[in-house]
Design an enzyme around this catalytic site. Sequence first.
Site, PDB file in Angstrom:
ATOM      1  N   ILE B  36       0.874  -1.175   0.000  1.00  0.00           N
ATOM      2  CA  ILE B  36       0.000   0.000   0.000  1.00  0.00           C
ATOM      3  C   ILE B  36       0.910   1.223   0.000  1.00  0.00           C
ATOM      4  CG2 ILE B  36      -1.852   1.248   1.165  1.00  0.00           C
ATOM      5  CD1 ILE B  36      -2.474  -1.252   2.732  1.00  0.00           C
ATOM      6  N   TYR B  37       0.789   2.052  -1.024  1.00  0.00           N
ATOM      7  CA  TYR B  37       1.588   3.276  -1.119  1.00  0.00           C
ATOM      8  C   TYR B  37       0.793   4.447  -0.566  1.00  0.00           C
ATOM      9  CZ  TYR B  37       5.101   0.833  -3.773  1.00  0.00           C
ATOM     10  OH  TYR B  37       6.101  -0.022  -4.125  1.00  0.00           O
TER      11      TYR B  37
END
Lengths: 178, 178
Positions: B36-37
Site C-alpha cells: 500500500i503506497y
Amino acid sequence: MIEVEVKARIDNFTDIEHELEKLGAVKDKSEFQEDIYFQSPIADYGKTDEALRIRTTNNSTFITYKGPKLNRDAKTRKEVEMTIESAEKARDILTEIGFTPARVVKKNRQYYKLENFEISLDDVEGLPPYMEIEISLDDGNDYGEAQDKIFELFGELGITEGFERTSYMELLENLLNE
Amino acid sequence: MIEVEVKARIDNFTDIEHELEKLGAVKDKSEFQEDIYFQSPIADYGKTDEALRIRTTNNSTFITYKGPKLNRDAKTRKEVEMTIESAEKARDILTEIGFTPARVVKKNRQYYKLENFEISLDDVEGLPPYMEIEISLDDGNDYGEAQDKIFELFGELGITEGFERTSYMELLENLLNE
C-alpha cells in the site's frame, strides 16, 4: 483502542506500594522507558492535543499515536500502539517524511495489576513521583464507567487530590519555561 | 542503506529461470507481496520521487521509506525498511498523522540468490513479466561499481534491453491514464 487514564502526583512510592498490596494488587514488571516525542509538519500537537512517539523499553520498541483527549477529567483518548523493529529506523523514517524529534522523556516505571486496572508508579527524570491508573476499552465502549472506577480506586488508596491531566512531556516543558 | 536496483521487462519467467540456474543462481523463497503506497500531506511523492509504503507478505509486515533516485541509470536510492507488528495498525497511525493510502500493488515474487545479488522475478497483477536485480550497500559506499556489476549480470542472462526505471506503481498508474 480507547485508553482511559488518570494520573496523580503522590508523596512517595513506598507508601503507595504498601496500600496497593493491601488491596491485593500484584507487582508486575518494572522497566526503563525512553520516549521520543515528534512534532508534525502539518499540526501543532501541543495545540491539537495529539502525540506521536517512539518508546524504547528494556525489551521492546513501539510507535504510538495518541489522539486528542475526549473529555475533561480523565485522559480518555484513541491510542494506536505498534511493536516495531528499531527505534533508530523509526526515527529515520519519521524524519524523512517530515516529522521532527522534539523532546525525550525518560522514566522508570513499576507496573501493578489489579482486576482490569493497569497501575504505574512513575519515577520520571526531572519530575516528582506520579502514579497512573489506566483501563483499556475497545473502540465504541462507554468510558464514563471506567473513569468512575479509576477515581474510586484512587479514593481507596487514599488519593483524593493532585490529579494531573498534563502529560509528563508538557510538565517537563513547563518546568523549562518557568 | 543504499539500494542499487535495476529492473527489466522480460519475455517469460521460464527461460530466465533456466538462464539463472545455468549461472549458478539458487532459487530462494517465493512470496505474495501486497504494497500500500501512501501520499504525503506536505510533498507530492510522484514529483519528489519518494515512496512510503506498507508491505505485507506471507510471513511479515514492513514499513518502507524510499528516497529520491540518486542517478539516472539504476534506481539507486536511500531505503529504510523496518519490520512492524501489523499493517492495519500502521495504516491507522499513518492516516492519523496525515498520510493517505493512494495505490495498492500486488505481486508474486520469486527470489534467486547469486553472490551478493538479489534477483526477483516479479509477476505483478496487471503488468507483464519483470525481473529486478539488486545490491544493497551501506550508506556512503560508491554505487557505480555495484551498478556496473548489475548490468553485467543482465548481459550474461542475455538481457540488453527493456530496462525500466519507472516503479510498478507508476507503470500501473500510466496504464490507467492511457
